[in-house]
Enzyme design. Sequence first.
Site, PDB file in Angstrom:
ATOM      1  N   HIS A 154      -0.195  22.200   8.307  1.00 34.99           N
ATOM      2  CA  HIS A 154       0.185  21.458   9.524  1.00 34.99           C
ATOM      3  C   HIS A 154      -0.778  20.297   9.789  1.00 34.99           C
ATOM      4  O   HIS A 154      -0.956  19.889  10.937  1.00 34.99           O
ATOM      5  CB  HIS A 154       0.234  22.373  10.749  1.00 34.99           C
ATOM      6  CG  HIS A 154       0.970  23.661  10.507  1.00 34.99           C
ATOM      7  ND1 HIS A 154       2.315  23.808  10.757  1.00 34.99           N
ATOM      8  CD2 HIS A 154       0.542  24.856   9.992  1.00 34.99           C
ATOM      9  CE1 HIS A 154       2.690  25.055  10.429  1.00 34.99           C
ATOM     10  NE2 HIS A 154       1.633  25.695   9.957  1.00 34.99           N
ATOM     11  N   SER A 275      -7.869  -7.419   4.675  1.00 35.78           N
ATOM     12  CA  SER A 275      -7.033  -7.970   5.726  1.00 35.78           C
ATOM     13  C   SER A 275      -7.324  -9.456   5.834  1.00 35.78           C
ATOM     14  O   SER A 275      -8.464  -9.887   5.664  1.00 35.78           O
ATOM     15  CB  SER A 275      -7.339  -7.256   7.042  1.00 35.78           C
ATOM     16  OG  SER A 275      -7.039  -8.098   8.143  1.00 35.78           O
ATOM     17  N   LYS A 281     -11.783  -4.708   6.911  1.00 35.66           N
ATOM     18  CA  LYS A 281     -10.748  -3.771   6.451  1.00 35.66           C
ATOM     19  C   LYS A 281     -10.761  -3.538   4.944  1.00 35.66           C
ATOM     20  O   LYS A 281     -11.014  -4.438   4.154  1.00 35.66           O
ATOM     21  CB  LYS A 281      -9.356  -4.277   6.841  1.00 35.66           C
ATOM     22  CG  LYS A 281      -9.030  -4.210   8.308  1.00 35.66           C
ATOM     23  CD  LYS A 281      -9.127  -2.824   8.929  1.00 35.66           C
ATOM     24  CE  LYS A 281      -8.102  -1.846   8.384  1.00 35.66           C
ATOM     25  NZ  LYS A 281      -6.728  -2.210   8.802  1.00 35.66           N
ATOM     26  N   GLU A 288       0.026   3.262  -0.287  1.00 38.28           N
ATOM     27  CA  GLU A 288       1.127   3.017   0.659  1.00 38.28           C
ATOM     28  C   GLU A 288       2.396   2.583  -0.055  1.00 38.28           C
ATOM     29  O   GLU A 288       3.498   3.044   0.240  1.00 38.28           O
ATOM     30  CB  GLU A 288       0.714   1.941   1.674  1.00 38.28           C
ATOM     31  CG  GLU A 288      -0.314   2.440   2.667  1.00 38.28           C
ATOM     32  CD  GLU A 288      -0.973   1.293   3.430  1.00 38.28           C
ATOM     33  OE1 GLU A 288      -0.334   0.252   3.640  1.00 38.28           O
ATOM     34  OE2 GLU A 288      -2.150   1.450   3.797  1.00 38.28           O
TER      35      GLU A 288
END
Length: 480
Positions: A154, A275, A281, A288
């Site tokens: 979970h 970024s 970043k 992804e």
Amino acid sequence: MWGGRFDKPPADVARAFTRSFPVDRRMYREDIVASRAHAAMLGRQEIIPVGSANALVDALDALLTDLDQTGGPPLTADDEDVHSYVERELTARIGDDGRRLHVARSRNDQVATDFRLYCKGFCLRLATAVLDLLGVLAQRADEEAETVAPGFTHLQVAQPVTLGHYFLALFEMHRRDVDNILYAYTVSDVCPLGAGALAGLAFDIDRDYVAEELCFSQVARNSLDAVSDRDFVSAVLQACATLSGHLSRWAEDLVIWASPGFGLVRFDDAFATGSSMLPQKLNPDVAELTRAKAGAIAGAAVGWQATLKGVPLSYALDMQEDKRSLFRVEDDVVAALRALTGALRTLTVNRERMAEVASLGHSTAIEIADYLTERGVPFRDAHAAVGRLVRLAEDRGVELADLEEADFVEADERLSGDVRDRLELQRAVARRTSLGGTAPARVREEAARANRWLRWQRDHVQDLTGRGLPLALRPSASAP
Ligand code: ARG
């Protein structure tokens, strides 16, 4: 190619819509190799003059060499599909003999043959790429056999595991992918050539010879099925969907683990992106995009099945779409697999942070319950007693191990002495030595076993590559 009974050429919009050359030019090698086997058979069976057959075989060989040099048929060619391109090109080179090639053959059995050859090659290339990933997983599992990591259910810290054990879980998933891919290979390994348009042929053709030349291990037994069957495409797409689903699951884990709140791993600069605005970043783009592609790949598998289910026997042009689906999936799955393999190979693990997170949420509370059960307490009672201790620790804002001995004894009188040592992470994982368990000793054993399996499976795939495809189509011989 088929203009004889027509009054006028197709409308531009109709032709542009129905032609497949821009897509299927990708399998020019398969088309040439299959045509070569067909031409040789026509000569052997004296269906065409032997001299014509020889001229065709030589011209096909030369065409293959030339096209390999230029990177395949020119995109600008105006042909309907790769089959008509090859035939036109042959005729341009050798004249009338080129016009003899298409006897005792239809594009319907031709395209099924070409695409089965293509799928066999793709399956072997894909299996090899998955085996590369498996090699990285087995190695990383061995390196991180002792590393304590948070095990989640979970997405809550549930129990400590070893990171090596996690990598071996991925090994199991991807080992099944190799099985699925090789199953798809087997389904593809049937030769439809000789079915003609749909009914078989009235010539004395030799289908076994053609199948053998093309390294197919079986001949399709029914001409209608031979030109209708695209189950092999479904099998390949399904294998890709499962594989990319697997990649996506652990890509998602890595995205979460790399997030500053977790800080368990760090992507190498070479496998991360920045970024344009925020200078600090470091984004997990490879993971992804892998996650995203899995959706499109699963969609392609379902989409193809939906297309196929409505096609009346035997051939219809709906089937032409199989190449578009598969080629796109091939590009996506191979790119994702390679990139994610590289990301994993270069991933940095923060072992201290792994242990820190692994200890959150009283993740070793079960040790105390197990301790009580070993001393005869029914598990449900033990569970309740430890639950009360967890509650007490939470009320006081401390860890279980920070409670007093008296607190433990109050929960159950058997909890005196050194029971709190059991809460220690290393100890908790080391005790899990059951078959398939997370103990470092088990992980080492299983990593060695994984490596043995890997050697065996690599040999197997290499062997299939050696005998399952005609020389010109073996992955090492193919143009990129
Ligand atoms: N380009 C077609 C395909 O990919 C080849 C077969 C066409 N046959 C036909 N009767 N239109 O399926």
